[in-house]
Design a protein around this motif. Structure first.
Motif, PDB file in Angstrom:
ATOM      1  N   THR A 286     116.055 -42.244  36.706  1.00 52.79           N
ATOM      2  CA  THR A 286     116.054 -40.971  37.024  1.00 52.79           C
ATOM      3  C   THR A 286     114.757 -40.487  37.429  1.00 52.79           C
ATOM      4  O   THR A 286     114.604 -39.686  38.675  1.00 52.79           O
ATOM      5  N   GLN A 287     113.771 -41.145  37.074  1.00 57.13           N
ATOM      6  CA  GLN A 287     112.489 -40.993  37.575  1.00 57.13           C
ATOM      7  C   GLN A 287     112.424 -41.492  38.914  1.00 57.13           C
ATOM      8  O   GLN A 287     111.312 -40.816  39.843  1.00 57.13           O
ATOM      9  N   ASP A 288     112.784 -42.326  39.217  1.00 51.47           N
ATOM     10  CA  ASP A 288     112.808 -42.959  40.614  1.00 51.47           C
ATOM     11  C   ASP A 288     113.431 -41.791  41.678  1.00 51.47           C
ATOM     12  O   ASP A 288     113.037 -41.806  42.944  1.00 51.47           O
ATOM     13  N   HIS A 289     114.379 -41.142  41.274  1.00 47.48           N
ATOM     14  CA  HIS A 289     115.050 -40.152  42.186  1.00 47.48           C
ATOM     15  C   HIS A 289     114.354 -38.800  42.248  1.00 47.48           C
ATOM     16  O   HIS A 289     114.602 -38.148  43.245  1.00 47.48           O
ATOM     17  N   ILE A 290     113.437 -38.713  41.315  1.00 43.71           N
ATOM     18  CA  ILE A 290     112.484 -37.486  41.327  1.00 43.71           C
ATOM     19  C   ILE A 290     111.614 -37.430  42.283  1.00 43.71           C
ATOM     20  O   ILE A 290     110.720 -38.386  42.420  1.00 43.71           O
ATOM     21  N   THR A 291     111.427 -36.448  43.313  1.00 43.43           N
ATOM     22  CA  THR A 291     110.462 -36.216  44.237  1.00 43.43           C
ATOM     23  C   THR A 291     109.516 -35.265  44.026  1.00 43.43           C
ATOM     24  O   THR A 291     110.010 -34.311  43.464  1.00 43.43           O
ATOM     25  N   VAL A 292     108.401 -35.413  44.315  1.00 41.56           N
ATOM     26  CA  VAL A 292     107.274 -34.082  44.461  1.00 41.56           C
ATOM     27  C   VAL A 292     107.119 -33.622  45.846  1.00 41.56           C
ATOM     28  O   VAL A 292     106.556 -34.657  46.660  1.00 41.56           O
ATOM     29  N   SER A 293     106.918 -32.561  45.794  1.00 39.98           N
ATOM     30  CA  SER A 293     106.478 -32.020  47.057  1.00 39.98           C
ATOM     31  C   SER A 293     104.810 -31.709  47.060  1.00 39.98           C
ATOM     32  O   SER A 293     104.492 -30.969  46.259  1.00 39.98           O
ATOM     33  N   ILE A 294     104.307 -32.313  47.888  1.00 42.30           N
ATOM     34  CA  ILE A 294     102.772 -32.147  48.044  1.00 42.30           C
ATOM     35  C   ILE A 294     102.509 -31.379  49.482  1.00 42.30           C
ATOM     36  O   ILE A 294     102.624 -32.375  50.423  1.00 42.30           O
ATOM     37  N   PRO A 295     102.058 -30.248  49.704  1.00 42.91           N
ATOM     38  CA  PRO A 295     101.490 -29.962  50.754  1.00 42.91           C
ATOM     39  C   PRO A 295     100.274 -30.697  51.314  1.00 42.91           C
ATOM     40  O   PRO A 295      99.422 -30.524  50.642  1.00 42.91           O
ATOM     41  N   SER A 296     100.271 -30.987  52.569  1.00 40.93           N
ATOM     42  CA  SER A 296      98.969 -31.891  53.246  1.00 40.93           C
ATOM     43  C   SER A 296      98.104 -30.781  53.960  1.00 40.93           C
ATOM     44  O   SER A 296      98.631 -30.128  54.646  1.00 40.93           O
ATOM     45  N   PRO A 297      96.713 -31.034  53.371  1.00 41.86           N
ATOM     46  CA  PRO A 297      95.798 -29.921  54.015  1.00 41.86           C
ATOM     47  C   PRO A 297      95.493 -30.204  55.632  1.00 41.86           C
ATOM     48  O   PRO A 297      94.858 -29.412  56.085  1.00 41.86           O
ATOM     49  N   LEU A 298      95.569 -31.614  56.008  1.00 41.88           N
ATOM     50  CA  LEU A 298      95.521 -31.980  57.242  1.00 41.88           C
ATOM     51  C   LEU A 298      96.618 -31.884  58.193  1.00 41.88           C
ATOM     52  O   LEU A 298      97.623 -31.950  57.817  1.00 41.88           O
ATOM     53  N   PRO A 299      96.062 -31.803  59.427  1.00 43.85           N
ATOM     54  CA  PRO A 299      96.971 -31.478  60.433  1.00 43.85           C
ATOM     55  C   PRO A 299      98.058 -32.675  60.560  1.00 43.85           C
ATOM     56  O   PRO A 299      97.532 -33.763  60.373  1.00 43.85           O
ATOM     57  N   PRO A 300      99.278 -32.475  60.668  1.00 42.34           N
ATOM     58  CA  PRO A 300      99.939 -31.213  61.243  1.00 42.34           C
ATOM     59  C   PRO A 300     100.512 -30.367  60.056  1.00 42.34           C
ATOM     60  O   PRO A 300     101.454 -29.606  60.016  1.00 42.34           O
ATOM     61  N   HIS A 301      99.677 -30.346  58.962  1.00 38.90           N
ATOM     62  CA  HIS A 301     100.035 -29.720  57.666  1.00 38.90           C
ATOM     63  C   HIS A 301     101.701 -29.898  57.110  1.00 38.90           C
ATOM     64  O   HIS A 301     102.221 -28.874  57.094  1.00 38.90           O
TER      65      HIS A 301
END
Length: 567
Positions: A328-343
């Motif tokens: 179950t942990q392998d299928h959990i994804t975390v969304s992380i916004p990147s501050p570097l271009p192209p964002h």
């Protein structure tokens, strides 16, 4: 009271000025009585004892913590980043969209060199620049946060005991020359960590930026120090490589392809990542990075492999549930916004965020014999440090393991280190000799011992005397019972962790007790001779009287100073 008419009827004469006696009330009315002093030297004002404010500074490779003695927390924590090294009048960082500007990738970039005050290898360190950075950050702490005058103050400086002499001389010279400090008392970080934990002995595991230092402290004195380069610098490098690989993916549904890597390409020996990912990787590491509490998979428990040193477990319903939880942990994804271009928003599996910690600090999946002495994984180095101590010191230190530093804030890391250490001790014991041949010899000795004890042979019948149980002594047992009644029970001989308030809080606590520091350097003596004026411990004459950090007279001072743990 005098009436209004009586007041206007009184007219001053030409030879005398009007007095104020007519404005005084009737003696029967409430009034403040006049004070009479029996001595001509007494003062009518209340006497207050002026407390001298002592400043505590904790100086590390990347941060400075400053505060006042007696407080529980520092008033400020300042870093040595590139934004703090700008010239006066450079306000580019406040311009709109300054963070979104395009940045170029730097060549020959050493990871984190712009955010460090010093490195342990001083061949590429500009000590003059170090002095200027120390002056700027200490002045900012005085003027913005402490709000104190730096002149004629006594200073408590908390430093690691592995600081080189050249670097220590530059730091002391910068403070003495620019702030007119009367004296500086040096305290060691591991000793203050033990004091802040309420102990007198302990094993301090300081997971810092460039190095992880393991120091054994007994009776508030450093006994032994070992270090490894597996620290937070390696972890942030691995995290930056992970973020950089997921940032190169074109579509949100595209998966990361793990290319086959050799032993030399995995984990520790990978090249330095893009310099633009430093701040991004550091923030992700401090916020989202974690470490699995449980150990290795059963398939990784081969001898000579430093995976997690957890023994194999049978497949049960609980094991099946843990395997399902892992899937179950392998299928959990975390969304992380990147501050570097192209964002772009990075979709990273949650289990992948634990790989930099395991590869950087624990060296998961690597061979134990493939590491140098300065690249040992943390559990192995902790075990070797305890193994090299005398038995009485080891029993006290292993029951008070203090994990501190910036890396100790990673979720699950403290529990993982303690679990792996328990497994290593259970597997190997406290025998410095290990391996296949040593294990076979140990099993043979155990088999012989069990066979002889099962036959219940006496020494006269041919059994070895050292294998027989010791004869009970009534007098010795009685003395042991009396000793236990008069003494307090203390934890010893078991592996457990102890929390600490940190080295700064320990320095504030110790300095507030008005005790004399081992290393106390006066301004005049240092500016005259530098570190060359330090004497050996046997050459320093200590006074019989107890002296404090506050005001003191010329009597009772010691005739020299020593470097103590920094010698």
């Amino acid at each position: 009271m005098a009436t209004t008419a009586g007041y206007f009827d009184r007219k001053p004469t030409a030879t005398s000025r009007p007095g104020l006696s007519h404005l005084q009330g009737d003696p029967a009315s409430p009034h403040t009585p006049q004070r009479t002093f029996s001595s001509a030297f007494s003062s009518p004002a209340l006497s207050y004892r002026a407390e001298e404010e002592v400043v505590v500074l904790e100086l590390g490779a990347r941060h400075l913590s400053a505060g006042i003695v007696g407080e529980s927390n520092p008033r400020c924590r300042l870093d040595f980043g590139p934004e703090r090294s700008r010239r006066v009048g450079d306000y580019r960082q406040y311009l709109p969209e300054y963070q979104d500007r395009p940045r170029k990738r730097r060549r020959n970039y050493k990871w984190g060199e712009d955010h460090e005050l010093w490195r342990m290898n001083l061949r590429d360190v500009n000590l003059g620049l170090v002095e200027d950075k120390v002056e700027r950050v200490v002045r900012e702490a005085y003027t913005k946060y402490l709000l104190l005058d730096s002149k004629n103050k006594r200073l408590v400086l908390v430093l690691p005991s592995l600081v080189p002499h050249r670097l220590l001389s530059s730091i002391l010279s910068s403070i003495f020359s620019n702030f007119q400090t009367l004296s500086i008392t040096l305290f060691s970080s591991p000793v203050l960590n033990v004091a802040a934990a309420g102990c007198r002995a302990g094993l301090v595991v300081d997971i810092g930026w460039e190095e992880a230092v393991i120091t054994s402290v007994y009776e508030l004195r450093e006994v032994q120090t070992q270090w490894t380069t597996r620290a937070m610098k390696v972890v942030t490098q691995q995290m930056a490589i992970l973020l950089q690989e997921y940032a190169k993916l074109e579509g949100p549904g595209q998966q990361r392809r793990d290319s086959p890597q050799t032993q030399e390409d995995t984990g520790y020996d990978q090249p330095s990542p893009d310099s633009r990912y430093f701040e991004f990787s550091e923030e992700v590491t401090s916020r989202i990075a974690w470490c699995p509490v449980k150990g290795q998979d059963p398939s990784e428990s081969e001898q000579g492999t430093n995976s997690a040193h957890i023994p194999e477990q049978p497949v049960t319903a609980e094991g099946g549930a843990s395997e399902a939880h892992k899937q179950t942990q392998d299928h959990i994804t975390v969304s992380i916004p990147s501050p570097l271009p192209p964002h772009r928003t990075l979709q990273i599996p949650f289990a992948k965020l634990a790989e930099p910690v395991e590869d950087g600090l624990l060296a998961k999946g690597s061979n134990l014999h493939a590491h140098d002495d300065h690249e040992q994984p943390l559990p192995q180095l902790i075990y070797k440090t305890l193994l090299s101590l005398p038995p009485d010191v080891r029993s006290q230190c292993m029951a008070r393991i203090i994990i501190t530093g910036g890396g100790s804030n990673i979720a699950g890391l403290k529990t993982r280190l303690l679990n792996e250490l328990k497994t290593i001790v259970k597997t190997r014991g406290w025998d410095p000799v290990y391996g296949k041949v040593a294990g076979e010899a140990k099993q043979h000795r155990e088999a012989v011992r069990n066979s002889r004890l099962s036959t219940n042979l006496t020494p006269s019948e041919g059994a070895d005397t050292h294998l027989q149980p010791q004869v009970e002594d009534e007098i010795t047992e009685k003395l042991e019972k009396e000793k236990l009644k008069s003494s307090k029970a203390t934890a010893a001989g078991e592996i457990r962790g102890v929390e600490t308030l940190g080295p700064w809080a320990g320095g504030s606590l110790v300095a507030s007790l008005k005790v004399k520091g081992v290393v106390e350097i006066d301004q005049d003596s240092f500016l005259t001779n530098g570190l060359a004026g330090a004497k050996k411990e046997s050459e320093v004459v200590h006074a019989a009287q107890r002296m404090s950090l506050g005001a003191r007279s010329g009597l009772g001072e010691k005739t020299g100073w020593t470097l103590g743990a920094w010698a």
